[in-house]
Design an enzyme around this catalytic site. Structure first.
Site, PDB file in Angstrom:
ATOM      1  N   HIS A  67      -4.094  -0.326  -4.573  1.00  0.00           N
ATOM      2  CA  HIS A  67      -3.309  -1.350  -5.270  1.00  0.00           C
ATOM      3  C   HIS A  67      -3.688  -1.342  -6.748  1.00  0.00           C
ATOM      4  O   HIS A  67      -4.856  -1.422  -7.096  1.00  0.00           O
ATOM      5  CB  HIS A  67      -3.587  -2.741  -4.682  1.00  0.00           C
ATOM      6  N   MET A 100      -1.946  -7.191   7.337  1.00  0.00           N
ATOM      7  CA  MET A 100      -2.818  -8.208   6.737  1.00  0.00           C
ATOM      8  C   MET A 100      -2.187  -8.866   5.521  1.00  0.00           C
ATOM      9  O   MET A 100      -2.888  -9.277   4.595  1.00  0.00           O
ATOM     10  CB  MET A 100      -4.156  -7.556   6.332  1.00  0.00           C
ATOM     11  N   SER A 101      -0.886  -8.981   5.519  1.00  0.00           N
ATOM     12  CA  SER A 101      -0.226  -9.555   4.342  1.00  0.00           C
ATOM     13  C   SER A 101       1.112 -10.175   4.752  1.00  0.00           C
ATOM     14  O   SER A 101       1.360 -10.419   5.931  1.00  0.00           O
ATOM     15  CB  SER A 101       0.004  -8.468   3.282  1.00  0.00           C
ATOM     16  N   HIS A 121      -4.542 -10.365  -1.460  1.00  0.00           N
ATOM     17  CA  HIS A 121      -4.736 -10.478  -0.012  1.00  0.00           C
ATOM     18  C   HIS A 121      -5.724 -11.603   0.301  1.00  0.00           C
ATOM     19  O   HIS A 121      -6.641 -11.876  -0.475  1.00  0.00           O
ATOM     20  CB  HIS A 121      -5.305  -9.174   0.555  1.00  0.00           C
ATOM     21  N   TYR A 178      -7.883 -11.301   2.677  1.00  0.00           N
ATOM     22  CA  TYR A 178      -9.164 -10.676   3.020  1.00  0.00           C
ATOM     23  C   TYR A 178     -10.022 -10.367   1.798  1.00  0.00           C
ATOM     24  O   TYR A 178     -11.215 -10.109   1.927  1.00  0.00           O
ATOM     25  CB  TYR A 178      -8.968  -9.420   3.893  1.00  0.00           C
ATOM     26  N   GLU A 179      -9.406 -10.380   0.609  1.00  0.00           N
ATOM     27  CA  GLU A 179     -10.193 -10.195  -0.615  1.00  0.00           C
ATOM     28  C   GLU A 179     -10.937 -11.473  -0.984  1.00  0.00           C
ATOM     29  O   GLU A 179     -11.711 -11.488  -1.944  1.00  0.00           O
ATOM     30  CB  GLU A 179      -9.269  -9.800  -1.770  1.00  0.00           C
ATOM     31  N   ALA A 187       2.106  -2.035   4.446  1.00  0.00           N
ATOM     32  CA  ALA A 187       1.671  -1.020   5.400  1.00  0.00           C
ATOM     33  C   ALA A 187       1.249  -1.756   6.662  1.00  0.00           C
ATOM     34  O   ALA A 187       0.724  -2.872   6.587  1.00  0.00           O
ATOM     35  CB  ALA A 187       0.503  -0.226   4.834  1.00  0.00           C
ATOM     36  N   HIS A 200      -8.804   3.932   6.557  1.00  0.00           N
ATOM     37  CA  HIS A 200      -7.971   3.528   5.421  1.00  0.00           C
ATOM     38  C   HIS A 200      -7.321   4.759   4.787  1.00  0.00           C
ATOM     39  O   HIS A 200      -6.202   4.684   4.276  1.00  0.00           O
ATOM     40  CB  HIS A 200      -8.827   2.779   4.386  1.00  0.00           C
ATOM     41  N   ASN A 223       0.203   3.946  11.065  1.00  0.00           N
ATOM     42  CA  ASN A 223      -0.634   4.403  12.183  1.00  0.00           C
ATOM     43  C   ASN A 223      -0.233   3.657  13.445  1.00  0.00           C
ATOM     44  O   ASN A 223       0.255   2.531  13.373  1.00  0.00           O
ATOM     45  CB  ASN A 223      -2.122   4.121  11.877  1.00  0.00           C
ATOM     46  N   SER A 229       0.830  -1.219   0.000  1.00  0.00           N
ATOM     47  CA  SER A 229       0.000   0.000   0.000  1.00  0.00           C
ATOM     48  C   SER A 229       0.855   1.255   0.000  1.00  0.00           C
ATOM     49  O   SER A 229       1.721   1.424   0.838  1.00  0.00           O
ATOM     50  CB  SER A 229      -0.869   0.051   1.259  1.00  0.00           C
TER      51      SER A 229
HETATM   52  N1  HPA Z   1      -3.639  -3.030  11.436  1.00  0.00           N
HETATM   53  C1  HPA Z   1      -3.583  -3.937  10.442  1.00  0.00           C
HETATM   54  N2  HPA Z   1      -3.188  -3.629   9.211  1.00  0.00           N
HETATM   55  C2  HPA Z   1      -2.817  -2.369   8.979  1.00  0.00           C
HETATM   56  C3  HPA Z   1      -2.851  -1.386   9.968  1.00  0.00           C
HETATM   57  C4  HPA Z   1      -3.284  -1.731  11.273  1.00  0.00           C
HETATM   58  O1  HPA Z   1      -3.346  -0.918  12.208  1.00  0.00           O
HETATM   59  N3  HPA Z   1      -2.406  -0.233   9.401  1.00  0.00           N
HETATM   60  C5  HPA Z   1      -2.116  -0.530   8.105  1.00  0.00           C
HETATM   61  N4  HPA Z   1      -2.356  -1.812   7.843  1.00  0.00           N
END
Ligand code: HPA
Length: 289
Positions: free
Chosen positions: A77, A227-228, A99, A101-102, A129, A263, A251, A46
């Site tokens: 993406h 998540m990857s 991913h 989650y997709e 990310a 996001h 973050n 990302s």
């Molecule tokens: N958690 C999970 N995945 C993420 C986060 C998060 O805080 N920030 C960016 N991708």
């Protein structure tokens, strides 16, 4: 022969033993466009797609032109495979990724890194990310991945093994190469870019964590969560690739700031820190032996 396109809401299970045939078709599709033998494969997470613009003599193949690959759906993406040179080094790069989650099968999630190996790459550079679990990792922190914890509940190597690619029981003692981490820190120092280091925790997503989960993951030894990446590392090691990577902390983990996560802030922090990471990657691949 064109492999069927998986509908992402009903993913076709891809077992390790199915990969060689699929990789053969993918390799042929790539070789119809380019004869470049990459030294290294790079997955641009990302906000890190900007590095794609820096490739020289780049050839871009949309995912839709690669057999069995669905379009990338995650916002931020793009969904292209790129072959070209970065600072003179031949590279293959994935702009976007698949991913879990997709709704993608774990076997599809790892196909890009297996394709990198098939095209001749010996190293994979994974980026992502992530949220900061270490309270000192604020937005914009670049974390060299020292190790990972796979909490996705999934494994791309489940099912009959493809011995031609890798062993049944891959060793992950040094999943993330110490040698290449040292090279990465040297590249950061040369570029004047500060690099932290830590353990990446991979979850399924797509929700961000609860504050209780963030506290738990920090206690388990994680420094960043996302998540990857973890399945890609597992498959890369299986296929004999050396693995190195960086998490771009976009973050603080949920609950640390008292504010909800969005996001949009993840993409904004990625856009801010992406160019810094791009400089480090360029330096890292320069004269890569
Ligand atoms: N958690 C999970 N995945 C993420 C986060 C998060 O805080 N920030 C960016 N991708």
């Amino acid at each position: 022969m064109t492999a069927p396109r998986p509908a992402t809401d009903h993913p076709i299970p891809i077992r390790p033993i199915d990969q060689p045939t699929r990789l053969e078709a993918l390799e042929a599709a790539v070789r119809a466009h380019s004869s470049l033998v990459p030294r290294i494969g790079i997955i641009l997470g990302s906000g890190l797609g900007g590095l794609a613009d820096e490739l020289e003599d780049a050839l871009a193949i949309p995912f839709a032109d690669l057999p069995g690959w669905p379009e990338a759906t995650a916002p931020g993406h793009v969904g292209r495979l790129l072959l070209g040179r970065l600072a003179g080094t031949p590279v293959v790069a994935l702009q976007g990724r698949f991913h879990l989650y997709e709704g993608n099968d774990s076997g599809l999630v790892v196909q890009p890194v297996l394709l990198f190996a098939r095209l001749g790459a010996r190293t994979v550079f994974l980026t992502n990310a992530a949220g900061g679990l270490d309270p000192s990792f604020g937005p914009g922190t670049l974390m060299v991945i020292r190790d990972h914890i796979n909490l996705t509940g999934l494994n791309p190597l489940r099912g009959p093994n493809a011995d031609a690619i890798g062993p049944r029981f891959p060793d992950l003692t040094e999943a993330w190469s110490a040698r290449l981490r040292a090279r990465l820190h040297a590249a950061g120092a040369e570029e004047g870019v500060e690099l932290a280091e830590g353990v990446y925790v991979g979850l399924l997503g797509p929700n961000y964590e609860t504050p209780a989960e963030v506290r738990m993951l920090a206690q388990l030894g994680g420094h960043a969560v996302g998540m990857s990446t973890v399945l890609e590392c597992i498959a890369a090691r299986w296929a004999g690739l050396e693995v190195v990577g960086v998490s771009l902390v976009t973050n603080a983990g949920a609950g640390y700031s008292g504010q909800p996560l969005t996001h949009e802030e993840v993409l904004a922090a990625g856009a801010e820190a992406g160019p810094r990471l791009a400089r480090v990657i360029r330096r890292f691949v320069t004269d890569l032996p």
